[in-house]
Enzyme design. Structure first.
Site, PDB file in Angstrom:
ATOM      1  N   ARG A  27     -42.358   6.423 -30.935  1.00 43.17           N
ATOM      2  CA  ARG A  27     -42.324   5.411 -29.894  1.00 43.17           C
ATOM      3  C   ARG A  27     -41.724   4.377 -30.495  1.00 43.17           C
ATOM      4  NH1 ARG A  27     -47.647   7.642 -29.885  1.00 43.17           N
ATOM      5  NH2 ARG A  27     -48.044   8.555 -27.794  1.00 43.17           N
ATOM      6  N   LYS A  65     -50.478   5.081 -30.911  1.00 43.47           N
ATOM      7  CA  LYS A  65     -51.186   4.957 -29.381  1.00 43.47           C
ATOM      8  C   LYS A  65     -52.459   5.517 -29.674  1.00 43.47           C
ATOM      9  CE  LYS A  65     -50.490   5.509 -24.628  1.00 43.47           C
ATOM     10  NZ  LYS A  65     -49.530   6.193 -23.562  1.00 43.47           N
ATOM     11  N   HIS A 115     -37.232   5.222 -24.731  1.00 44.41           N
ATOM     12  CA  HIS A 115     -38.522   6.257 -24.571  1.00 44.41           C
ATOM     13  C   HIS A 115     -37.922   7.779 -24.213  1.00 44.41           C
ATOM     14  CE1 HIS A 115     -42.635   6.833 -25.216  1.00 44.41           C
ATOM     15  NE2 HIS A 115     -42.859   7.593 -24.140  1.00 44.41           N
ATOM     16  N   ARG A 140     -37.573  10.068 -27.009  1.00 46.34           N
ATOM     17  CA  ARG A 140     -38.699  10.776 -27.323  1.00 46.34           C
ATOM     18  C   ARG A 140     -38.927  11.993 -26.441  1.00 46.34           C
ATOM     19  NH1 ARG A 140     -44.196  10.158 -29.444  1.00 46.34           N
ATOM     20  NH2 ARG A 140     -45.989  10.440 -27.776  1.00 46.34           N
ATOM     21  N   HIS A 175     -50.440  13.689 -28.943  1.00 46.46           N
ATOM     22  CA  HIS A 175     -51.024  13.783 -27.658  1.00 46.46           C
ATOM     23  C   HIS A 175     -52.576  14.199 -27.878  1.00 46.46           C
ATOM     24  CE1 HIS A 175     -47.016  14.137 -25.362  1.00 46.46           C
ATOM     25  NE2 HIS A 175     -47.125  12.765 -25.699  1.00 46.46           N
ATOM     26  N   TYR A 204     -43.357  18.571 -20.290  1.00 51.81           N
ATOM     27  CA  TYR A 204     -42.084  19.111 -20.932  1.00 51.81           C
ATOM     28  C   TYR A 204     -41.584  20.562 -20.439  1.00 51.81           C
ATOM     29  CZ  TYR A 204     -42.751  14.857 -23.399  1.00 51.81           C
ATOM     30  OH  TYR A 204     -43.101  13.577 -23.519  1.00 51.81           O
TER      31      TYR A 204
END
Length: 585
Positions: A437, A462, A527, A530, A553, A562
Site C-alpha cells: 500500500r 493496515k 492502489h 496492488r 488480508h 481477485y
C-alpha cells in the site's frame, strides 16, 4: 618558465589580450613549439582536436612538435595566437615554419649578458612581487616572520622551491587578503583581477553522507577544502579511502557542526545528507496525548467531555489512528445532528433510524453511511454497554460487489518505461512488485530492507500488522543504485522536509505523471498496482493462501475478489455462443 614570463602574462591579461603565446620550448632534450596561455576551458577543448598536442607538467603548458606540418595543423584550429621568441626577438624562428621544415634550424641560445640582465631585473624588482597565473598567485617577499605567517594562513598556500616563490590559490578571498595586507595593486588592476579570480575560483565542496546500514559512521568527501582536512586529521578514529578519496568519521553531531562552521568561515560549499531528528507520523506515534489533542481540536465545549470519553476508548484499546480519526469525525457529525433537547445516551432506535434515513437520501455513498453507523454502534457498545442483540436491530445498508480495476502486464511495462528517476521507479516497483500500500511504501525504513534474505519487512501495516514480502531481483538492483546515490539513513524514501518520510501526495503525483506520459487511462489509481500484483499472481498459478499472506488480508474472502477478474478463471469457461458453430459472417 620564469617570473618574467608570469609578469608578461598578467600584463597581457590586464590589457584584455587573451591569446596563445607561442615560444620555442626545450623539453626532454628536444625542441618543441610551446603554447602558453591562461587557463581557459574553451581553448583547451579546441586544443584537444589538434593532432600531436601534449601537455607538459614540468613547464605547465601545451606543446606540439617543432615541424612545419604540426604548425599548419595548429593554425587550422582557428585559435588566436601571437608568436614571440624571447631567445631571439629579431629573428623569429617560428615564422619560418610556415615556409620550410624547421626541424634542422639551429636556435641561438640566449647570451650570458641577456640572462644576467634578466636576473638583475628580478633582483632589483621591488618586494613584494605578486603575479597571478593559471589560477594561482606567485608571491615573492623578503623574509619576515609576520609576512610568512600571513602567507601560510592563505588558502592552499605552500612554498615552491622550483620557482622560489610562495604559491596560493588564485581565488577572490586570497586576492582580498593580499590587497588588504600589501596594498599591491591599483584600483583598476584590482577590479580586473577580481573578475579573473571569480572565473578561476575552485569549486570547494564538502559533502557528508550516511553509510548504508551503518549508523556509527559517516562518509565525507572533500574538494579544495584544506581547512576541513586539517580539522579532520586532528580527530581520532578516522579513516581515508585512497581509492575513492573519501574520509570516514564517527557519527557525532558535534563534529559535523564543527565542520559546518569551518565551511561557513571559509565559504566552502557544504552539503549534509544526514538525518539527526526523525519526526514520526501521528499514526506511528505511541503518544496517546498527541492523538487525543489532534482529534479533539476545535470540538465545542458543550460536547467536549463526551467526545473526549469516546476518543479515549481508541487510545486505551490500541485502535489505529486512522480508525480513531474517522470514527471521531463521524460521531461528532451525529452529535451535532441531534436535536437540542436530545441526549446521546438516551437516543431511541427511531432517532438513529431517522439520522440514517437523512444520510441515505443525501449524496452520501453507501460506504460513508456504513462508516457513520459503525461509529454510532461503537459508542453504544463501548460506552453505553448495549448488547450485540440490541445493536443488530440497526440494519446496515446493502453494499454491492465492486470489482477492482487492474492494469495489464503490457500497461505496467509502459508505465515503468515512462519513469526516468530511480527514486520514483523504486516507489512504483514496490507498489506492483511487492503489492504494498502507499502508506506502507513511504514509511519503510532502511533496516526493513534485507538484501541477504531478499525480503522487505513491512511494519505496522493496515490493522497494525507486520508481514514479510519478497524483493524482486529487478528491484534489488535498482534499490542498491538508489541507496548509493541518495544515502538514506532512516527512512528509505526521505521527504522534502528533514526527518520526514516521502509524502503520499507526492507518490500519487508520481503515478499520475507516469500514466499521462505513457498515454494510459487516467482513471487508474495507485492502489490499482496492488490489485494488479494480486491478479497477475493468481493468473500465474500462485496459491490463493500465499497471495492472502503477501497482501496481509485477515480473511480469505477479501482475497477471493481477485478470482472475479482473473483471466485464467474466466478464459477457461467456453461460452455457449461458441458451441453453436455459427457461420463467422
Amino acid at each position: 618558465m620564469n617570473v618574467s614570463y608570469y609578469c608578461q602574462t598578467i600584463f597581457l591579461q590586464l590589457q584584455g589580450q587573451f591569446m596563445i603565446i607561442i615560444k620555442p620550448l626545450f623539453h626532454r632534450e628536444k625542441k618543441w613549439i610551446g603554447l602558453f596561455f591562461d587557463y581557459d576551458i574553451d581553448i583547451i577543448n579546441q586544443l584537444l582536436n589538434v593532432p600531436y598536442r601534449k601537455f607538459s607538467k614540468t613547464h605547465r603548458c601545451w606543446y606540439i612538435p617543432y615541424t612545419k606540418e604540426a604548425f599548419h595543423l595548429f593554425k587550422k584550429s582557428g585559435l588566436a595566437f601571437k608568436i614571440e621568441s624571447p631567445l631571439n626577438k629579431e629573428n623569429n624562428i617560428l615564422d619560418n615554419a610556415e615556409t620550410k621544415d624547421v626541424t634542422h634550424l639551429k636556435v641561438k641560445k640566449a647570451s650570458v649578458e641577456a640572462t644576467e640582465t634578466k636576473k638583475e631585473d628580478i633582483t632589483k624588482s621591488k618586494y613584494p612581487s605578486i603575479v597571478w597565473q593559471g589560477g594561482h598567485f606567485f608571491i615573492k617577499v623578503k623574509y619576515e616572520e609576520k609576512t610568512i605567517n600571513f602567507l601560510r594562513s592563505l588558502y592552499g598556500s605552500y612554498y615552491s622551491s622550483k620557482y622560489s616563490n610562495w604559491v596560493c590559490k588564485g581565488n577572490a578571498i586570497n586576492l582580498k587578503l593580499l590587497q588588504s595586507h600589501f596594498n599591491y595593486w591599483t584600483l583598476e588592476k584590482y577590479d580586473v583581477l577580481q573578475s579573473i579570480c571569480k572565473k578561476y575560483h575552485p569549486k570547494s565542496k564538502v559533502v557528508i553522507k550516511a553509510i548504508i546500514q551503518n549508523y556509527s559512521q559517516l562518509e565525507i568527501s572533500i574538494k579544495h577544502a584544506t581547512k576541513v582536512i586539517d580539522f579532520i586529521k586532528s580527530m581520532p578514529e578516522i579513516k581515508f579511502d585512497n581509492v575513492r578519496k573519501i574520509w570516514t568519521i564517527p557519527r557525532d553531531q558535534k563534529i559535523v557542526e564543527s565542520i559546518k562552521k569551518t565551511c561557513d568561515r571559509y565559504n566552502y560549499k557544504y552539503v549534509e545528507n544526514v538525518t539527526w531528528k526523525v519526526k514520526q507520523p501521528m499514526f506511528k506515534s505511541k503518544n496517546g496525548k498527541d492523538k487525543l489533542k489532534y482529534v479533539l481540536k476545535d470540538v465545542p465545549s458543550k460536547n467536549f467531555n463526551l467526545i473526549k470519553k469516546y476518543a479515549e476508548v481508541f487510545v486505551r484499546e490500541n485502535y489505529s489512528f486512522n480508525t480513531m480519526k474517522l470514527y471521531v469525525f463521524a460521531f461528532r457529525a451525529y452529535i451535532n445532528w441531534l436535536p437540542p433537547h436530545a441526549n446521546a445516551s438516551d437516543c431511541s432506535f427511531d432517532l438513529i433510524q431517522t439520522y440514517l434515513n437523512e444520510l441515505s437520501q443525501s449524496k452520501c455513498s453507501v460506504q460513508e453511511v456504513n462508516r457513520r453507523l459503525s461509529a454510532i454502534k461503537f459508542y453504544y457498545k463501548k460506552i453505553e454497554g448495549w448488547s450485540e442483540v440490541r445493536l443488530t436491530q440497526i440494519v446496515r445498508p446493502r453494499r454491492g460487489l465492486r470489482l477492482p480495476q487492474i492494469l495489464s502486464m503490457e500497461e505496467v511495462k509502459i508505465l515503468f518505461s515512462s519513469v526516468v528517476n530511480d527514486k520514483h521507479l523504486c516507489l512504483l516497483y514496490m507498489a506492483y512488485g511487492c503489492g504494498l500500500r502507499s502508506g506502507e511504501i513511504i514509511h519503510l525504513k532502511v533496516m526493513d530492507v534485507n538484501f541477504d534474505r531478499e525480503q522487505i519487512f513491512v511494519r505496522g501495516g493496515k490493522g497494525n500488522k507486520d508481514r514479510c514480502v519478497m524483493m524482486p531481483k529487478v528491484l534489488q538492483t535498482l534499490l542498491l543504485t538508489y541507496m548509493d546515490n541518495y544515502r538514506p539513513d532512516y527512512w528509505l524514501f526521505k521527504g522534502a522536509k528533514s526527518g520526514q518520510p516521502y509524502s503520499s501526495s507526492s507518490l500519487r503525483a508520481v503515478f499520475k505523471r507516469a500514466l499521462k506520459k505513457g498515454g494510459l487511462p487516467l482513471h487508474h489509481k495507485l492502489h490499482n498496482l496492488r490489485h494488479s500484483f494480486a491478479t497477475h499472481l493468481m493468473e500465474s498459478g500462485t496459491q490463493q493462501r500465499l497471495i492472502q499472506k503477501l497482501l496481509g488480508h485477515n480473511s480469505s474472502k477479501t482475497t477471493e475478489i481477485y478470482t472475479h477478474v482473473s483471466q485464467e478463471n474466466i478464459n477457461k469457461i467456453k461460452s455457449p455462443l461458441d458451441m453453436l458453430n455459427l457461420d463467422k459472417k
